[in-house]
Design a protein around this motif. Structure first.
Motif, short mmCIF file in Angstrom:
data_model
loop_
_atom_site.label_atom_id
_atom_site.label_comp_id
_atom_site.label_asym_id
_atom_site.label_seq_id
_atom_site.Cartn_x
_atom_site.Cartn_y
_atom_site.Cartn_z
N SER A 68 0.76 -1.24 -0.09
CA SER A 68 -0.09 -0.15 -0.05
C SER A 68 0.91 1.36 0.00
CB SER A 68 -1.12 0.06 1.33
OG SER A 68 -1.91 -1.12 1.05
N ASP A 69 2.12 1.20 -0.51
CA ASP A 69 2.85 2.34 -0.75
C ASP A 69 3.53 2.57 0.58
OD1 ASP A 69 2.80 2.51 -3.50
OD2 ASP A 69 0.94 3.60 -3.48
N ARG A 71 1.61 3.81 3.19
CA ARG A 71 0.91 4.94 3.69
C ARG A 71 0.52 4.75 5.14
NH1 ARG A 71 -1.55 4.50 -1.39
NH2 ARG A 71 -3.36 3.11 -0.53
N SER A 72 0.33 3.37 5.68
CA SER A 72 0.19 3.07 6.90
C SER A 72 1.19 3.56 7.99
CB SER A 72 -0.37 1.92 7.32
OG SER A 72 -1.51 1.46 6.62
N TYR A 74 3.74 5.51 7.15
CA TYR A 74 4.04 7.16 7.02
C TYR A 74 3.10 7.73 8.05
CZ TYR A 74 4.95 11.34 4.78
OH TYR A 74 4.97 12.81 4.29
N LYS A 75 2.05 7.43 7.89
CA LYS A 75 1.09 8.37 8.85
C LYS A 75 1.41 7.96 10.30
CE LYS A 75 -2.10 9.70 5.41
NZ LYS A 75 -3.47 9.69 5.03
N SER A 79 3.81 11.56 10.99
CA SER A 79 2.59 12.51 11.21
C SER A 79 3.05 13.84 11.67
CB SER A 79 1.34 11.88 11.28
OG SER A 79 1.52 11.37 12.76
N LYS A 87 9.42 13.07 4.91
CA LYS A 87 9.78 12.55 3.84
C LYS A 87 10.95 11.66 3.62
CE LYS A 87 7.95 11.70 -0.26
NZ LYS A 87 6.69 10.93 -0.52
N GLU A 229 -9.18 11.58 10.09
CA GLU A 229 -8.34 10.85 9.46
C GLU A 229 -7.00 10.64 10.60
OE1 GLU A 229 -5.93 9.94 5.35
OE2 GLU A 229 -6.32 11.96 5.64
#
Length: 269
Positions: A68-69, A71-72, A74-75, A79, A87, A229
């Protein structure tokens, strides 16, 4: 969540989960408790341990940072950082994970299929091994139950609904019941204990002395208003810490119980 470290304290003795092997391995090495001594020569136990620590660990690493790139992860992890820093740190970690898993541009699809295939085999083997028992071996907890419980809780509660790994775990109802049952028992049971204390602290202020009961009370930080979110991902991120707490509690539960009254899993932000 990255600056919080679960640890166990008993008198002057303290074992931190960021040490080599984590709390469970440190307790073994220091001669405090070893729930696995009678399993060491059992062939099935050795192969099951290897499967959990390699195939499932690799699958979790892949799912978090590449699937899923990423994303999980990363955030969950970055975050709160400024955009350039989060990044850079994220891309660096993805690169490290791909190197560790042997993923290149040419074999990316092949390695993904291999990783998920092994995870599927591992879940099937564990489901068969567990059957209707309460624990994986001899119906009593071992370090394998602690390790797998942490993996299962993260998979079920921290990964997104679209997760491939999560969907493969959900194929095995007895594993899901096992993980949820242990989670509820460890949080809700309140039997008193005189055993070691279990805590969670920030890495910058790990204490040497603590309260007399099992507890997990991370320091509160100044709060800012978060989007829905962000709140959702924050709740999912808390399961990484919660899974560590519950896994070690399971490992130590046969030492005479514990007081879970001070265990707090804050889901408000």
């Amino acid at each position: 969540m990255s600056d919080q470290i679960p640890y166990v304290e008993s008198g002057a003795y303290v074992a931190y989960n960021n040490e080599n092997g984590g709390v469970i391995e440190r307790l073994k090495q220091d001669g405090i408790v070893d729930l696995d001594s009678e399993f060491q020569s059992v062939p099935d136990w050795i192969s099951t341990k290897a499967m959990i620590s390699s195939w499932l660990a690799d699958a979790m690493m892949y799912e978090l940072w590449v699937g899923s790139d990423g994303r999980s992860a990363y955030k969950m992890y970055y975050s709160d950082l400024s955009w350039p820093m989060r990044k850079v740190l994220f891309l660096k970690q993805v690169y490290i994970v791909k190197q560790r898993l042997g993923i290149t541009k040419d074999n990316a699809k092949q390695r993904e299929d291999e990783i998920y295939k092994r995870a599927k085999i591992a879940y099937g083997a564990l489901s068969t091994r567990l059957g209707e028992q309460n624990f994986l071996f001899d119906d009593r907890p071992s370090s394998l139950d602690a390790t797998f419980l942490g993996h299962a809780l993260v998979t079920l509660h921290a990964l997104p609904d679209t997760s491939v790994l999560r969907s493969k775990l959900l194929e095995h109802d007895n594993i899901v019941r096992y993980a949820e049952k242990l989670k509820m028992e460890l949080i809700e049971s309140g039997s008193s204990s005189s055993g070691p204390q279990f805590h969670s602290v920030h890495s910058s202020s790990a204490p040497r002395k603590g309260p007399s009961n099992w507890s997990s009370k991370p320091k509160s930080k100044p709060k800012r208003e978060k989007t829905e979110e962000e709140k959702t991902f924050k709740r999912k991120a808390k399961y990484f810490l919660a899974a560590q707490l519950l896994a070690v509690l399971l490992f130590l539960s046969v030492m005479g119980g514990y007081d879970s009254g001070d265990l707090e899993l804050d889901n408000d932000d």
